[in-house]
Design a protein around this motif. Sequence first.
Motif, short mmCIF file in Angstrom:
data_model
loop_
_atom_site.label_atom_id
_atom_site.label_comp_id
_atom_site.label_asym_id
_atom_site.label_seq_id
_atom_site.Cartn_x
_atom_site.Cartn_y
_atom_site.Cartn_z
N ALA A 148 16.90 -28.19 -6.57
CA ALA A 148 16.14 -26.94 -6.59
C ALA A 148 15.14 -26.90 -5.45
CB ALA A 148 15.41 -26.80 -7.93
N ASN A 149 14.50 -28.01 -5.17
CA ASN A 149 13.51 -28.09 -4.11
C ASN A 149 14.14 -27.90 -2.73
OD1 ASN A 149 10.67 -28.63 -3.43
ND2 ASN A 149 11.50 -30.45 -2.44
N LYS A 150 15.40 -28.32 -2.56
CA LYS A 150 16.10 -28.09 -1.29
C LYS A 150 16.28 -26.60 -1.04
CE LYS A 150 19.83 -30.42 -0.44
NZ LYS A 150 21.05 -31.26 -0.49
N ILE A 151 16.43 -25.84 -2.11
CA ILE A 151 16.64 -24.40 -2.01
C ILE A 151 15.32 -23.66 -1.88
CG2 ILE A 151 17.53 -22.36 -3.22
CD1 ILE A 151 19.53 -24.35 -4.60
N ASN A 152 14.34 -24.10 -2.66
CA ASN A 152 13.05 -23.40 -2.70
C ASN A 152 11.92 -24.44 -2.78
OD1 ASN A 152 10.71 -22.01 -3.39
ND2 ASN A 152 11.78 -20.56 -4.70
N LYS A 153 11.26 -24.67 -1.68
CA LYS A 153 10.20 -25.69 -1.60
C LYS A 153 8.91 -25.26 -2.32
CE LYS A 153 11.97 -28.44 1.86
NZ LYS A 153 12.84 -29.36 1.23
N ASP A 154 8.84 -24.01 -2.75
CA ASP A 154 7.61 -23.48 -3.35
C ASP A 154 7.60 -23.52 -4.87
OD1 ASP A 154 6.54 -22.90 -0.82
OD2 ASP A 154 7.61 -20.99 -0.75
N ILE A 155 8.48 -24.27 -5.48
CA ILE A 155 8.49 -24.37 -6.94
C ILE A 155 7.20 -25.09 -7.37
CG2 ILE A 155 9.71 -25.28 -8.95
CD1 ILE A 155 12.25 -25.30 -7.14
N PRO A 156 6.39 -24.44 -8.21
CA PRO A 156 5.09 -25.01 -8.56
C PRO A 156 5.18 -26.07 -9.68
CG PRO A 156 5.34 -22.86 -9.58
CD PRO A 156 6.58 -23.10 -8.75
N ILE A 157 5.59 -27.26 -9.29
CA ILE A 157 5.70 -28.39 -10.22
C ILE A 157 4.76 -29.49 -9.74
CG2 ILE A 157 7.23 -30.20 -11.13
CD1 ILE A 157 8.03 -27.52 -12.23
N THR A 158 3.87 -29.94 -10.61
CA THR A 158 2.98 -31.04 -10.30
C THR A 158 3.79 -32.31 -10.13
OG1 THR A 158 1.28 -29.97 -11.65
CG2 THR A 158 0.95 -32.30 -11.14
N ASN A 159 3.43 -33.11 -9.14
CA ASN A 159 4.08 -34.40 -8.89
C ASN A 159 5.58 -34.27 -8.63
OD1 ASN A 159 1.69 -35.96 -9.16
ND2 ASN A 159 1.87 -35.76 -11.37
N LYS A 160 5.96 -33.18 -8.00
CA LYS A 160 7.39 -32.93 -7.71
C LYS A 160 8.03 -34.10 -6.97
CE LYS A 160 7.79 -29.25 -5.35
NZ LYS A 160 8.01 -27.97 -4.68
#
Length: 122
Positions: A56-68
Amino acid sequence: MELEVLKYLHDILESIERLLTYSSQIDKVEQIQKSDMLKDAIERRLSVIGEALYKANKINKDIPITNKNKIISLRHIIVHDYDSVNPAGLFIILKDHLALLHEEVKHILEQFPPEKNISLDI
């Protein structure tokens, strides 16, 4: 948000909910130490969470997850440095860190009601 990212977030949520079920029956680290099956199940679900978040992070770096990045790194540790994973660490993750991730993922998904992401079977 991209449909594929929402699919990964749903996968994360499913794994978290399974882990919460497991952890509701665990009150001592020794329970994980004594059960290879339980340890394997916890590691599997944490791996799914890390891999789904990585994708998911490869697609969208702005996902608001702590400690991603730590969550993604944990997946790599479980898969590649499996001999360094200890039950005490798994216990701490279950009891001290999983609830925050659960709330964050639920909050993100609540912004996209099911009728808006019907095509999640990607």
